[in-house]
Scaffold this active site. Structure first.
Site, mmCIF file in Angstrom:
data_model
loop_
_atom_site.group_PDB
_atom_site.id
_atom_site.type_symbol
_atom_site.label_atom_id
_atom_site.label_comp_id
_atom_site.label_asym_id
_atom_site.label_seq_id
_atom_site.Cartn_x
_atom_site.Cartn_y
_atom_site.Cartn_z
ATOM 1 N N TRP A 153 0.813 -1.229 0.000
ATOM 2 C CA TRP A 153 0.000 0.000 0.000
ATOM 3 C C TRP A 153 0.845 1.278 0.000
ATOM 4 O O TRP A 153 0.385 2.327 -0.431
ATOM 5 C CB TRP A 153 -0.953 0.015 1.211
ATOM 6 C CG TRP A 153 -0.250 0.191 2.520
ATOM 7 C CD1 TRP A 153 0.151 -0.783 3.360
ATOM 8 C CD2 TRP A 153 0.149 1.436 3.117
ATOM 9 N NE1 TRP A 153 0.784 -0.251 4.440
ATOM 10 C CE2 TRP A 153 0.797 1.111 4.314
ATOM 11 C CE3 TRP A 153 0.032 2.783 2.758
ATOM 12 C CZ2 TRP A 153 1.326 2.089 5.168
ATOM 13 C CZ3 TRP A 153 0.565 3.741 3.598
ATOM 14 C CH2 TRP A 153 1.197 3.386 4.789
ATOM 15 N N ASN A 154 2.082 1.177 0.490
ATOM 16 C CA ASN A 154 2.867 2.416 0.614
ATOM 17 C C ASN A 154 3.778 2.609 -0.601
ATOM 18 O O ASN A 154 4.163 1.628 -1.223
ATOM 19 C CB ASN A 154 3.702 2.391 1.896
ATOM 20 C CG ASN A 154 4.821 1.388 1.816
ATOM 21 O OD1 ASN A 154 4.611 0.276 1.370
ATOM 22 N ND2 ASN A 154 6.001 1.758 2.227
ATOM 23 N N LYS A 177 -0.810 -5.981 -9.551
ATOM 24 C CA LYS A 177 -1.874 -6.116 -8.548
ATOM 25 C C LYS A 177 -1.654 -5.054 -7.488
ATOM 26 O O LYS A 177 -0.666 -5.055 -6.768
ATOM 27 C CB LYS A 177 -1.874 -7.495 -7.906
ATOM 28 C CG LYS A 177 -3.057 -7.651 -6.955
ATOM 29 C CD LYS A 177 -2.782 -8.703 -5.920
ATOM 30 C CE LYS A 177 -3.365 -8.488 -4.561
ATOM 31 N NZ LYS A 177 -3.638 -7.170 -4.061
ATOM 32 N N GLY A 230 6.525 -6.239 -0.190
ATOM 33 C CA GLY A 230 5.527 -6.361 0.878
ATOM 34 C C GLY A 230 6.175 -6.948 2.110
ATOM 35 O O GLY A 230 7.392 -6.868 2.274
ATOM 36 N N GLY A 231 5.367 -7.545 2.954
ATOM 37 C CA GLY A 231 5.877 -8.061 4.221
ATOM 38 C C GLY A 231 6.456 -9.467 4.077
ATOM 39 O O GLY A 231 6.126 -10.198 3.140
ATOM 40 N N GLU A 252 11.259 -7.706 -2.221
ATOM 41 C CA GLU A 252 11.682 -6.528 -1.466
ATOM 42 C C GLU A 252 10.819 -6.497 -0.213
ATOM 43 O O GLU A 252 9.620 -6.218 -0.299
ATOM 44 C CB GLU A 252 11.433 -5.241 -2.273
ATOM 45 C CG GLU A 252 12.252 -5.123 -3.526
ATOM 46 C CD GLU A 252 13.692 -4.759 -3.257
ATOM 47 O OE1 GLU A 252 14.063 -4.519 -2.092
ATOM 48 O OE2 GLU A 252 14.455 -4.718 -4.226
ATOM 49 N N LEU A 253 11.412 -6.787 0.933
ATOM 50 C CA LEU A 253 10.599 -6.960 2.132
ATOM 51 C C LEU A 253 10.857 -5.852 3.149
ATOM 52 O O LEU A 253 11.334 -4.783 2.802
ATOM 53 C CB LEU A 253 10.838 -8.355 2.712
ATOM 54 C CG LEU A 253 10.775 -9.476 1.649
ATOM 55 C CD1 LEU A 253 11.047 -10.819 2.259
ATOM 56 C CD2 LEU A 253 9.438 -9.472 0.929
ATOM 57 N N CYS A 286 9.739 1.261 4.341
ATOM 58 C CA CYS A 286 10.488 0.026 4.595
ATOM 59 C C CYS A 286 11.902 0.324 5.054
ATOM 60 O O CYS A 286 12.501 -0.482 5.747
ATOM 61 C CB CYS A 286 10.502 -0.829 3.342
ATOM 62 S SG CYS A 286 11.062 0.065 1.919
ATOM 63 N N GLU A 385 9.722 -4.948 13.144
ATOM 64 C CA GLU A 385 9.344 -3.844 12.254
ATOM 65 C C GLU A 385 7.963 -3.347 12.695
ATOM 66 O O GLU A 385 7.012 -4.111 12.745
ATOM 67 C CB GLU A 385 9.271 -4.315 10.805
ATOM 68 C CG GLU A 385 8.953 -3.159 9.866
ATOM 69 C CD GLU A 385 8.681 -3.569 8.425
ATOM 70 O OE1 GLU A 385 8.021 -4.593 8.197
ATOM 71 O OE2 GLU A 385 9.128 -2.833 7.530
HETATM 72 P P1 NAD Z 1 1.589 -7.103 2.506
HETATM 73 O O1 NAD Z 1 2.675 -8.119 2.454
HETATM 74 O O2 NAD Z 1 0.477 -7.302 3.461
HETATM 75 O O3 NAD Z 1 0.884 -6.969 1.059
HETATM 76 C C1 NAD Z 1 1.635 -6.713 -0.110
HETATM 77 C C2 NAD Z 1 0.850 -7.202 -1.330
HETATM 78 O O4 NAD Z 1 0.806 -8.631 -1.328
HETATM 79 C C3 NAD Z 1 -0.599 -6.721 -1.390
HETATM 80 O O5 NAD Z 1 -0.898 -6.331 -2.720
HETATM 81 C C4 NAD Z 1 -1.376 -7.963 -0.992
HETATM 82 O O6 NAD Z 1 -2.690 -8.011 -1.500
HETATM 83 C C5 NAD Z 1 -0.528 -9.044 -1.620
HETATM 84 N N1 NAD Z 1 -0.768 -10.388 -1.067
HETATM 85 C C6 NAD Z 1 -1.183 -10.713 0.178
HETATM 86 N N2 NAD Z 1 -1.291 -12.067 0.293
HETATM 87 C C7 NAD Z 1 -0.938 -12.585 -0.902
HETATM 88 C C8 NAD Z 1 -0.843 -13.915 -1.407
HETATM 89 N N3 NAD Z 1 -1.136 -14.986 -0.660
HETATM 90 N N4 NAD Z 1 -0.430 -14.094 -2.688
HETATM 91 C C9 NAD Z 1 -0.117 -13.033 -3.457
HETATM 92 N N5 NAD Z 1 -0.207 -11.747 -3.033
HETATM 93 C C10 NAD Z 1 -0.603 -11.527 -1.773
HETATM 94 O O7 NAD Z 1 2.321 -5.704 2.747
HETATM 95 P P2 NAD Z 1 1.682 -4.264 3.075
HETATM 96 O O8 NAD Z 1 1.116 -4.288 4.450
HETATM 97 O O9 NAD Z 1 0.857 -3.771 1.950
HETATM 98 O O10 NAD Z 1 3.032 -3.371 3.073
HETATM 99 C C11 NAD Z 1 3.844 -3.261 4.176
HETATM 100 C C12 NAD Z 1 5.055 -4.177 4.091
HETATM 101 O O11 NAD Z 1 5.773 -3.973 2.884
HETATM 102 C C13 NAD Z 1 6.056 -3.873 5.202
HETATM 103 O O12 NAD Z 1 6.580 -5.061 5.746
HETATM 104 C C14 NAD Z 1 7.150 -3.097 4.486
HETATM 105 O O13 NAD Z 1 8.397 -3.097 5.098
HETATM 106 C C15 NAD Z 1 7.167 -3.750 3.162
HETATM 107 N N6 NAD Z 1 7.752 -2.855 2.163
HETATM 108 C C16 NAD Z 1 8.991 -3.143 1.652
HETATM 109 C C17 NAD Z 1 9.591 -2.294 0.742
HETATM 110 C C18 NAD Z 1 10.935 -2.604 0.134
HETATM 111 O O14 NAD Z 1 11.217 -2.126 -0.941
HETATM 112 N N7 NAD Z 1 11.785 -3.385 0.763
HETATM 113 C C19 NAD Z 1 8.920 -1.137 0.342
HETATM 114 C C20 NAD Z 1 7.671 -0.859 0.878
HETATM 115 C C21 NAD Z 1 7.093 -1.744 1.777
#
Ligand code: NAD
Length: 493
Positions: A153-154, A177, A230-231, A252-253, A286, A385
């Protein structure tokens, strides 16, 4: 009362509802009121998007000359510059991030498309010094095919650009997505893709939940490459999903990035850098520098100055130009932050400022800049985190000790070093186990600078010259240069 806006998805150049007609409601974090609805994509919709991308790959984009693809990328960059204010506004309503920041970022993101446009026709093959006479062996870089880009989302515009721009430059087609927590920005971005004249099916933007939409996309048999941000827990699902279609994955987590201030540091510079690192975007970044190690000699003096600075940060509505920190994005985040702070205090952590939800609004989740002194960095707020404006502060006495402490965390995304000793800065940059080290600065990005972590922060780098190759495969071509026929394989001697 605000009217709720309704948005459609972008599949195969068309604006469509989901096949089930189901919708996701999305909240404005400023007041947690529903401000928009978007389609809730299911397996059938995912399938349509992937098939459209595959068709576009085979019939148009995959065969287009890279110089022509570059022109399209530059058109996206132009569209972004023209529409930065609008996109920034939408992203602010979608995420709660400050408008000052989102509109500046939307404008800067154009540079990523220009950068990868510049690289598009400069990726060359090789001639292999082969060990066989009469053979010439060359390699060429070819596109991979359909790329699934999964976005959190961010920082959606940035995290999309670092995937989409190199993928398109190299001839791949993409299904993006968007996050269910902030889905509208990327649908608005899809309008710019259309304005830029990108052929239909080359870029598709879908909205849906992790399950079933994200899962259907990352297991689809026509998807050959998954680019995920994502996470870490979601990342584990992504890896399992990729076992079903054997696609290449980059991750990228998150992070729990350590920052150190030595006693010789320029204190004003360090104070500004630390503030930007943890309180910028309300810590919802992140690379947030959320673990601070202060040298014992300056500990009390520096911490007092930092607390004074943190207390002055103005919380408020994200559209307001005076606001310095906006709301948290979701209730889930608020709860996670509160739980970790409570556990940290129970284990001896001392809150020096902030620490609980602000009362400036009973609707938005506003959380003030928070500083917690911790005797050790294994306390929950210093170890996990939190994705919020929470800084844990620890004391150290010497360089070797602080290196051990900085490296003692499962993440390895970013880090910061403040010192006026040039040699020490370099020593530290070698010793810290993280994908990024900032020396006497923090929170900078560029299309030219590789971005990404190690350990539980993921693998694969985004941005930078090398990242374009992650959207290619090597093909090897053997050519017989002899006039003589090949020898009969079944005749000995
Ligand atoms: P999230 O992992 O909850 O969701 C990320 C995406 O994954 C969403 O689009 C979600 O719908 C999708 N998703 C969820 N379950 C899935 C599945 N089973 N299969 C496929 N896709 C699925 O993350 P969030 O809460 O949106 O974002 C925050 C996290 O992202 C934090 O941990 C943050 O550190 C990380 N982040 C990392 C970076 C980086 O570049 N390292 C940058 C920004 C955010």
């Amino acid at each position: 009362m605000m009217t709720i806006q309704d948005f459609k998805m972008f599949i195969d150049g068309e604006w469509v509802e989901s096949s089930s007609n189901k919708k996701i409601e999305t909240l404005n974090p400023e007041n947690n009121e529903v401000w928009a609805t978007v389609p809730e994509a299911n397996e059938e919709d995912v399938n349509k998007a992937v098939i459209a991308a595959q068709k576009a790959f085979e019939t148009t984009w995959g065969n287009l000359h890279p110089t022509k693809r570059a022109k399209y990328l530059r058109a996206i960059a132009d569209e972004l510059r023209k529409n930065a204010e609008h996109l920034g506004k939408i992203e602010t309503i979608d995420t709660g991030k400050l408008y000052r920041e989102t509109r500046t970022q939307a404008n800067y993101i154009a540079e990523y498309y220009d950068y990868f446009a510049g690289l598009a026709d400069k990726v060359e093959g090789t001639v292999v010094p082969i060990d066989k006479p009469d053979m010439q062996v060359t390699t060429v870089r070819i596109p991979i095919g359909v790329v699934a880009a999964i976005i959190p989302w961010n920082s959606q515009m940035l995290l999309t650009a670092v995937k989409l721009a190199p993928a398109l430059a190299m001839g791949n087609t993409v299904v993006i997505k968007a996050s269910e927590l902030a889905p509208v920005t990327l649908l608005e971005f899809a309008k710019l893709i259309q304005n830029a004249g990108i052929p239909k099916g080359v870029v598709n933007v879908i909205t849906g939940l992790g399950e079933p939409c994200g899962r259907a996309l990352t297991t689809h048999n026509l998807v050959e490459r998954i680019a995920f941000t994502g996470g870490p827990e979601t990342a584990k699902h992504i890896i399992k999903n990729s076992a079903e279609n054997l696609s290449q994955v980059s991750l990228e987590l998150g992070g729990k990035s350590p920052v150190v201030v030595f006693d010789d540091a320029d204190q004003e510079n360090a104070l500004n850098g630390i503030t930007a690192g943890i309180f910028g975007a309300s810590g919802q970044s992140c690379i947030a520098g959320s673990r601070l190690y202060l040298h014992a000699k300056i500990y009390n003096e520096f911490l007092d100055k930092l607390i004074e600075k943190a207390k002055r940060i103005k919380l408020g509505g994200p559209m307001n130009e005076e606001t310095q920190m906006g709301p948290l994005n979701s209730f889930k985040q608020l709860k996670n932050i509160e739980k970790n702070i409570e556990a940290t205090v129970a284990q001896g952590g001392k809150i020096r400022c902030g620490g609980k939800r602000s009362d400036i609004s009973d609707k938005g989740y506003y959380f003030p800049a928070t500083i917690i002194e911790c005797d050790n960095h294994n306390l929950p707020a210093a170890e996990n985190e939190l994705f919020g404006p929470i800084l844990s502060v620890m004391k150290f006495n010497d360089e070797a000790e602080v290196i051990d402490k900085m490296n003692d965390n499962k993440y390895g995304l970013s880090s910061g070093v403040y010192t006026s000793n040039f040699a020490r800065g370099h020593r530290m940059s070698k010793a810290i186990r993280a994908g990024i080290v900032f020396i006497n600065t923090y929170r900078l990005i560029s299309p030219m600078a590789p971005f990404g972590g190690i350990k539980d922060s993921g693998y694969g780098k985004e941005a930078g010259i090398e990242s374009i190759k992650d959207y290619t495969r090597i093909k090897t071509i053997w050519s017989n240069t002899s006039d003589k026929p090949m020898s009969d394989p079944f005749t000995m001697g």
